[in-house]
Each structure stands twice: as C-alpha cells, then as structure tokens.
Design a protein around this motif. Sequence first.
Motif, PDB file in Angstrom:
ATOM      1  N   VAL A 210      -4.536   3.223   5.662  1.00  0.00           N
ATOM      2  CA  VAL A 210      -3.869   4.533   5.742  1.00  0.00           C
ATOM      3  C   VAL A 210      -3.537   4.865   7.191  1.00  0.00           C
ATOM      4  O   VAL A 210      -2.423   5.336   7.486  1.00  0.00           O
ATOM      5  CB  VAL A 210      -4.737   5.629   5.084  1.00  0.00           C
TER       6      VAL A 210
ATOM      7  N   THR B 153      -5.437   4.944  -5.044  1.00  0.00           N
ATOM      8  CA  THR B 153      -5.078   3.574  -4.671  1.00  0.00           C
ATOM      9  C   THR B 153      -6.316   2.872  -4.111  1.00  0.00           C
ATOM     10  O   THR B 153      -6.990   3.413  -3.236  1.00  0.00           O
ATOM     11  CB  THR B 153      -3.964   3.570  -3.609  1.00  0.00           C
ATOM     12  N   SER B 154      -6.591   1.688  -4.618  1.00  0.00           N
ATOM     13  CA  SER B 154      -7.751   0.926  -4.153  1.00  0.00           C
ATOM     14  C   SER B 154      -7.308  -0.368  -3.473  1.00  0.00           C
ATOM     15  O   SER B 154      -6.162  -0.809  -3.632  1.00  0.00           O
ATOM     16  CB  SER B 154      -8.654   0.573  -5.338  1.00  0.00           C
TER      17      SER B 154
ATOM     18  N   ILE C  43       0.515   4.021  -2.816  1.00  0.00           N
ATOM     19  CA  ILE C  43       0.107   5.370  -2.415  1.00  0.00           C
ATOM     20  C   ILE C  43       1.166   6.389  -2.807  1.00  0.00           C
ATOM     21  O   ILE C  43       0.843   7.493  -3.248  1.00  0.00           O
ATOM     22  CB  ILE C  43      -0.215   5.406  -0.908  1.00  0.00           C
TER      23      ILE C  43
ATOM     24  N   HIS D  40       0.445   6.642  -6.641  1.00  0.00           N
ATOM     25  CA  HIS D  40      -0.885   7.036  -7.122  1.00  0.00           C
ATOM     26  C   HIS D  40      -1.657   7.938  -6.173  1.00  0.00           C
ATOM     27  O   HIS D  40      -2.750   8.383  -6.521  1.00  0.00           O
ATOM     28  CB  HIS D  40      -1.737   5.782  -7.371  1.00  0.00           C
ATOM     29  N   GLY D  41      -1.118   8.173  -4.975  1.00  0.00           N
ATOM     30  CA  GLY D  41      -1.858   8.934  -3.968  1.00  0.00           C
ATOM     31  C   GLY D  41      -2.879   8.055  -3.267  1.00  0.00           C
ATOM     32  O   GLY D  41      -3.192   6.963  -3.733  1.00  0.00           O
ATOM     33  N   VAL D  42      -3.413   8.548  -2.162  1.00  0.00           N
ATOM     34  CA  VAL D  42      -4.397   7.779  -1.400  1.00  0.00           C
ATOM     35  C   VAL D  42      -5.655   7.572  -2.227  1.00  0.00           C
ATOM     36  O   VAL D  42      -6.163   6.460  -2.343  1.00  0.00           O
ATOM     37  CB  VAL D  42      -4.726   8.466  -0.048  1.00  0.00           C
ATOM     38  N   SER D  43      -6.159   8.645  -2.828  1.00  0.00           N
ATOM     39  CA  SER D  43      -7.419   8.524  -3.581  1.00  0.00           C
ATOM     40  C   SER D  43      -7.257   7.674  -4.833  1.00  0.00           C
ATOM     41  O   SER D  43      -8.223   7.080  -5.304  1.00  0.00           O
ATOM     42  CB  SER D  43      -7.970   9.901  -3.938  1.00  0.00           C
TER      43      SER D  43
ATOM     44  N   ALA E 225       0.827  -1.208   0.000  1.00  0.00           N
ATOM     45  CA  ALA E 225       0.000   0.000   0.000  1.00  0.00           C
ATOM     46  C   ALA E 225       0.862   1.259   0.000  1.00  0.00           C
ATOM     47  O   ALA E 225       0.566   2.221  -0.714  1.00  0.00           O
ATOM     48  CB  ALA E 225      -0.932  -0.001   1.204  1.00  0.00           C
TER      49      ALA E 225
ATOM     50  N   LYS F 248      -9.835   0.923   3.219  1.00  0.00           N
ATOM     51  CA  LYS F 248      -8.604   1.586   2.802  1.00  0.00           C
ATOM     52  C   LYS F 248      -8.169   2.575   3.886  1.00  0.00           C
ATOM     53  O   LYS F 248      -6.976   2.732   4.160  1.00  0.00           O
ATOM     54  CB  LYS F 248      -8.805   2.298   1.470  1.00  0.00           C
ATOM     55  N   GLU F 249      -9.134   3.214   4.523  1.00  0.00           N
ATOM     56  CA  GLU F 249      -8.817   4.168   5.584  1.00  0.00           C
ATOM     57  C   GLU F 249      -8.078   3.478   6.733  1.00  0.00           C
ATOM     58  O   GLU F 249      -7.165   4.063   7.316  1.00  0.00           O
ATOM     59  CB  GLU F 249     -10.095   4.842   6.094  1.00  0.00           C
TER      60      GLU F 249
END
Length: 107
Positions: A56, A29-30, A21, A24-27, A17, A52-53
Amino acid sequence: MLGNPRSAAQTRILDAALELIAEHGVSGTSLQMIADALGVTKAAVYHQFKTKEAIVIALTERELGQLEDALEAAEAEGSPTRAREVLLTRVIDMAVSRRRAASTLQF
C-alpha cells in the motif's frame, strides 16, 4: 518522483494489487489474492514486499509520484490555461494507463 525504482516483479505486484484494492478495498485484499491474480505463490509476493502495508505504501508513493510529475509539468507552463490543459491531459493519461493495465491483468 517519489519512491525507489521498482523491479519488474514489484511493478507487476503493484499493478495487480492496485486493481484488487480498487475492487475490494485495502482491507478486502490479501497477499494471497495478489499472488492468485499473478499466478504465483504467496511466498513470491512476500519475497518482494514483506507486508500488505508495504504494498500500500509503495502504491501510494507511485501514484503520488505520477501526480507530482503532472503538477510539475503544469507549473512549468507559462499560462494558466496551458497549465490546466497539461494537468488534465496528464491525469487522463494516467487513468487510461490504469484502465489498460486492468485489461491486461484480466486476460
């Protein structure tokens, strides 16, 4: 160190992850992307982290914990010069470790 001890599966998920991240950034990344990077199902990721949260948050705790450890080691030094050296060495070691993890995940 902040957070709870993590299982090997959770650590692998967090490592994958972190790399995704970073790219691709948090938003961007799935959970599916994380699963694909590890060669497992999305359900396997979901079994370890419900959202996902949650991933993070666990990543933030892990990374802040490493920085906290570095700061504590620096503060334990007797001189400001030595404290800066210890802190810089620890932060560089963290960066090198992240780079090695990224290389391992790519191959």
